[in-house]
Design a protein around this motif. Structure first.
Motif, PDB file in Angstrom:
ATOM      1  N   MET A  14       0.420  -0.211  -4.720  1.00  0.00           N
ATOM      2  CA  MET A  14       0.245   0.962  -5.834  1.00  0.00           C
ATOM      3  C   MET A  14      -0.785   0.686  -6.975  1.00  0.00           C
ATOM      4  N   ASN A  36      -0.461   6.325 -10.178  1.00  0.00           N
ATOM      5  CA  ASN A  36       0.830   6.764  -9.414  1.00  0.00           C
ATOM      6  C   ASN A  36       1.486   8.120  -9.891  1.00  0.00           C
ATOM      7  N   THR A  68       9.759  15.406  -2.734  1.00  0.00           N
ATOM      8  CA  THR A  68       9.469  15.446  -1.476  1.00  0.00           C
ATOM      9  C   THR A  68      10.561  15.827  -0.660  1.00  0.00           C
ATOM     10  N   GLU A  85       7.628   7.948  -5.601  1.00  0.00           N
ATOM     11  CA  GLU A  85       6.363   7.667  -6.178  1.00  0.00           C
ATOM     12  C   GLU A  85       5.315   7.257  -5.307  1.00  0.00           C
ATOM     13  N   TYR A  86       4.100   7.889  -5.410  1.00  0.00           N
ATOM     14  CA  TYR A  86       2.924   7.640  -4.359  1.00  0.00           C
ATOM     15  C   TYR A  86       1.710   7.308  -5.076  1.00  0.00           C
ATOM     16  N   GLU A  87       0.832   6.519  -4.686  1.00  0.00           N
ATOM     17  CA  GLU A  87      -0.422   6.566  -5.317  1.00  0.00           C
ATOM     18  C   GLU A  87      -1.199   7.713  -4.718  1.00  0.00           C
ATOM     19  N   CYS A  88      -2.065   8.306  -5.888  1.00  0.00           N
ATOM     20  CA  CYS A  88      -2.834   9.361  -5.755  1.00  0.00           C
ATOM     21  C   CYS A  88      -4.243   9.289  -6.239  1.00  0.00           C
ATOM     22  N   ILE A 119      -3.188  11.994  -1.467  1.00  0.00           N
ATOM     23  CA  ILE A 119      -2.097  11.007  -1.365  1.00  0.00           C
ATOM     24  C   ILE A 119      -2.100   9.817  -0.419  1.00  0.00           C
ATOM     25  N   LYS A 120      -1.875   8.771  -0.839  1.00  0.00           N
ATOM     26  CA  LYS A 120      -2.131   7.621   0.009  1.00  0.00           C
ATOM     27  C   LYS A 120      -0.903   7.267   0.771  1.00  0.00           C
ATOM     28  N   ASN A 121      -0.830   6.940   1.863  1.00  0.00           N
ATOM     29  CA  ASN A 121       0.534   6.760   2.493  1.00  0.00           C
ATOM     30  C   ASN A 121       1.627   7.393   2.527  1.00  0.00           C
ATOM     31  N   TYR A 122       1.271   8.800   2.486  1.00  0.00           N
ATOM     32  CA  TYR A 122       2.447   9.525   2.662  1.00  0.00           C
ATOM     33  C   TYR A 122       3.372   9.550   3.677  1.00  0.00           C
ATOM     34  N   PRO A 147      10.307   7.099   2.105  1.00  0.00           N
ATOM     35  CA  PRO A 147      10.385   5.626   1.449  1.00  0.00           C
ATOM     36  C   PRO A 147      10.991   4.713   2.546  1.00  0.00           C
TER      37      PRO A 147
END
Length: 160
Positions: free
Chosen positions: A1, A79, A84, A90-93, A118-121, A124
């Motif tokens: 993250m 973040n 979704t 929470e995603y790294e964007c 969006i990284k690694n969508y 969870p």
């Protein structure tokens, strides 16, 4: 993250102004006869989100300060909590440079739009991989019934 978080004191991405695109993880080759030839391109394809934000003047000042100073005009990742299929996650964007924050004003509201990588969508970690094998446990109508049963049984146990 990422090390930088989106400022939670201001509004986040609008649900009505939110769409997502993801490239296929495989490609096909056109053939003259027989079955299509499929080739895996990548395990994780980038997910691009078109988003819009609506802010009051005060929130727009906070957002602009965060955008300019914290993420260096959109250069650094951050973040962001997104709604979704799996709830709020929470995603790294990171903002994409080709559509970086066009802004318009709708009377007293500032409207920003952007494309965000969006990284690694994906789901969870707490969502099981085989969730599609058990739809009866996931559907909301069944969860309500399960919730009633569990609460009723817990009340019986706690009253002992």
């Amino acid at each position: 993250m990422a090390e930088i978080n989106y400022p939670l004191s201001i509004r986040t991405v609008l649900l009505s102004g939110y769409s997502r695109n993801q490239s296929a993880s495989f490609s096909t080759t056109e053939v003259r006869s027989g079955a299509l030839y499929k080739k895996k391109v990548a395990e994780h394809q980038p997910t691009i989100m078109s988003a819009s934000f609506k802010f009051t003047s005060d929130e727009a000042m906070i957002f602009q300060s965060w955008f300019r100073n914290k993420i260096k005009m959109g250069f650094l990742p951050f973040n962001l909590n997104l709604c979704t299929e799996w709830g709020k996650v929470e995603y790294e964007c990171q903002f994409l440079p080709d559509s970086l924050l066009p802004v318009s004003r709708d009377q007293v509201i500032w409207v920003y739009s952007a494309k965000i990588l969006i990284k690694n969508y994906g789901p969870p970690a707490y969502v099981p991989d085989d969730i599609s094998d058990f739809p009866e446990y996931i559907l909301e109508s069944n969860r309500r019934l399960l919730d009633i049963i569990v609460n009723t049984q817990l009340n019986k146990v706690s009253s002992l």
